[in-house]
Design a protein around this motif. Sequence first.
Motif, PDB file in Angstrom:
ATOM      1  N   GLU A 180       2.008 -33.876  28.397  1.00 56.96           N
ATOM      2  CA  GLU A 180       0.629 -34.051  28.867  1.00 56.96           C
ATOM      3  C   GLU A 180       0.412 -33.285  30.173  1.00 56.96           C
ATOM      4  OE1 GLU A 180       0.396 -38.526  28.710  1.00 56.96           O
ATOM      5  OE2 GLU A 180      -1.488 -38.044  27.689  1.00 56.96           O
ATOM      6  N   PHE A 183      -0.064 -29.617  29.432  1.00 58.40           N
ATOM      7  CA  PHE A 183      -1.429 -29.287  29.001  1.00 58.40           C
ATOM      8  C   PHE A 183      -2.379 -29.253  30.202  1.00 58.40           C
ATOM      9  CE2 PHE A 183       0.162 -30.434  24.797  1.00 58.40           C
ATOM     10  CZ  PHE A 183      -0.517 -29.556  23.971  1.00 58.40           C
ATOM     11  N   ARG A 184      -2.220 -30.214  31.120  1.00 56.54           N
ATOM     12  CA  ARG A 184      -3.094 -30.245  32.301  1.00 56.54           C
ATOM     13  C   ARG A 184      -2.861 -29.024  33.179  1.00 56.54           C
ATOM     14  NH1 ARG A 184      -2.061 -35.875  32.249  1.00 56.54           N
ATOM     15  NH2 ARG A 184      -0.361 -35.611  33.720  1.00 56.54           N
ATOM     16  N   SER A 189      -8.265 -23.785  29.019  1.00 58.51           N
ATOM     17  CA  SER A 189      -8.050 -23.602  27.589  1.00 58.51           C
ATOM     18  C   SER A 189      -6.831 -24.418  27.157  1.00 58.51           C
ATOM     19  CB  SER A 189      -7.864 -22.124  27.263  1.00 58.51           C
ATOM     20  OG  SER A 189      -6.900 -21.568  28.118  1.00 58.51           O
ATOM     21  N   CYS A 190      -6.718 -24.609  25.837  1.00 55.34           N
ATOM     22  CA  CYS A 190      -5.642 -25.471  25.331  1.00 55.34           C
ATOM     23  C   CYS A 190      -4.336 -24.698  25.203  1.00 55.34           C
ATOM     24  CB  CYS A 190      -6.042 -26.049  23.980  1.00 55.34           C
ATOM     25  SG  CYS A 190      -4.651 -26.801  23.112  1.00 55.34           S
ATOM     26  N   CYS A 193      -3.458 -24.135  21.376  1.00 54.68           N
ATOM     27  CA  CYS A 193      -4.373 -23.174  20.738  1.00 54.68           C
ATOM     28  C   CYS A 193      -4.004 -21.766  21.213  1.00 54.68           C
ATOM     29  CB  CYS A 193      -5.827 -23.480  21.085  1.00 54.68           C
ATOM     30  SG  CYS A 193      -6.495 -24.925  20.248  1.00 54.68           S
ATOM     31  N   THR A 194      -3.729 -21.646  22.511  1.00 53.91           N
ATOM     32  CA  THR A 194      -3.361 -20.352  23.082  1.00 53.91           C
ATOM     33  C   THR A 194      -2.009 -19.891  22.545  1.00 53.91           C
ATOM     34  OG1 THR A 194      -4.572 -20.952  25.072  1.00 53.91           O
ATOM     35  CG2 THR A 194      -3.052 -19.100  25.261  1.00 53.91           C
ATOM     36  N   HIS A 235      -8.065 -27.725  16.658  1.00 54.57           N
ATOM     37  CA  HIS A 235      -7.678 -28.451  17.857  1.00 54.57           C
ATOM     38  C   HIS A 235      -8.012 -29.938  17.719  1.00 54.57           C
ATOM     39  CE1 HIS A 235      -6.940 -29.201  22.118  1.00 54.57           C
ATOM     40  NE2 HIS A 235      -7.978 -30.006  22.030  1.00 54.57           N
ATOM     41  N   VAL A 237      -6.614 -33.814  19.414  1.00 56.65           N
ATOM     42  CA  VAL A 237      -5.726 -34.481  20.369  1.00 56.65           C
ATOM     43  C   VAL A 237      -4.784 -35.447  19.640  1.00 56.65           C
ATOM     44  CG1 VAL A 237      -5.686 -36.067  22.345  1.00 56.65           C
ATOM     45  CG2 VAL A 237      -7.411 -34.235  22.239  1.00 56.65           C
ATOM     46  N   GLY A 283      -6.594 -36.776  26.272  1.00 58.99           N
ATOM     47  CA  GLY A 283      -6.107 -35.411  26.404  1.00 58.99           C
ATOM     48  C   GLY A 283      -6.236 -34.945  27.833  1.00 58.99           C
ATOM     49  N   PRO A 284      -5.961 -33.682  28.119  1.00 58.18           N
ATOM     50  CA  PRO A 284      -5.733 -32.633  27.120  1.00 58.18           C
ATOM     51  C   PRO A 284      -4.404 -32.793  26.378  1.00 58.18           C
ATOM     52  CG  PRO A 284      -5.333 -31.785  29.338  1.00 58.18           C
ATOM     53  CD  PRO A 284      -5.863 -33.171  29.497  1.00 58.18           C
ATOM     54  N   HIS A 286      -2.721 -31.524  22.123  1.00 61.15           N
ATOM     55  CA  HIS A 286      -2.969 -30.908  20.819  1.00 61.15           C
ATOM     56  C   HIS A 286      -1.744 -31.313  20.003  1.00 61.15           C
ATOM     57  CE1 HIS A 286      -4.214 -26.999  18.489  1.00 61.15           C
ATOM     58  NE2 HIS A 286      -3.461 -27.762  17.711  1.00 61.15           N
TER      59      HIS A 286
END
Length: 323
Positions: A180, A183-184, A189-190, A193-194, A235, A237, A283-284, A286
């Motif tokens: 977590e 992601f932060r 952007s995620c 996903c990236t 995407h 969570v 989230g963030p 994924h």
Amino acid sequence: MSQLRLNPLTGRWVTVAVERASRPGELISRQVPVEADPERQCPFCPGNEEATPPALETYGPTGGWLVRVVPNLFPAFEGNESLRVQNLGPVFTQASASGVHEVLVFSPDHGDSWADLDDKHAGLAMAAIRDRMEDHARRSTVRYTQAIVNAGRAAGASLEHPHGQLLGIPFVPGEIAEEEAGFRRFGESCLLCTTAEAELQVGHRVVLQDDERVVVVCPYWSGAPYEMLVVPRLHEVHLANTSPPDVVAVGRAIRDALLLLRSHVGEAAYNLVFHTAPHHHEGPFHWHVHIVPRLTSLAGFEQGTGVMINIVAPELAARHLTA
Ligand SMILES: [Zn+2]
Ligand SMILES: [Zn+2]
Ligand SMILES: [Zn+2]
């Protein structure tokens, strides 16, 4: 010879041997089968349903089942208490291990593994995991659910029959808290996903794709030989909030990835680790699945530092898997 690569999910460095050219199959000889007690009937085979507590869910045709979820007979987490921390001394802190511990018997066939499931069956196994996550999320005392499959003795399996486990626990474990934070840290952007986009662009660590719905890669920061990361492209969570076609596609992609592992590396022990955001966290995050073959064992350095040494670079692993 070696390179440090940063795993942005955990924030930990991984050591990757970039030039060592081991052949697939070289690591496989150490595999040990799960020992079966010939005196004892398999509690998960059809006909022995009384050997387990009554099923919480069954999936499949009426009169039979393809996937069956039962409470674990020896639960590591049990009860409805919320986490109540007790200090029994200056350094003696405890809490009750309340929660849920379930077994996911994902095939009636004793000799199956996830790799042997057909499309529909692989989808059912994933749908069952999704449903249990949804159920756990409704319990106020379960903060996080870890779904896992241990296949083979080196991966910690104690029963041969294909099964996974769902552990609903009353706190957010360190590994998930780290992810977590990853992601932060990544910002707007995620991170995953990236990752999916970047790996598809580079291409040479991509193991397979399923209809725009799932991508499987040997991640840049793989800590173990032939480690794979399964990323749903949509995407989301929480696994529990994912639409059925995407859930089912992940089940198929896992099956396909395991088939590649079997045919290009051998019958390896492995862990499937399903990572989703803690219940009620927004989230963030994924959700994703780690496929971690157990071809090498963790030694003192990994134990002492948490730094993995991976002797098969992920580029090479992906090349072997897709050869
Ligand atoms: Zn069995
Ligand atoms: Zn994402
Ligand atoms: Zn993860």
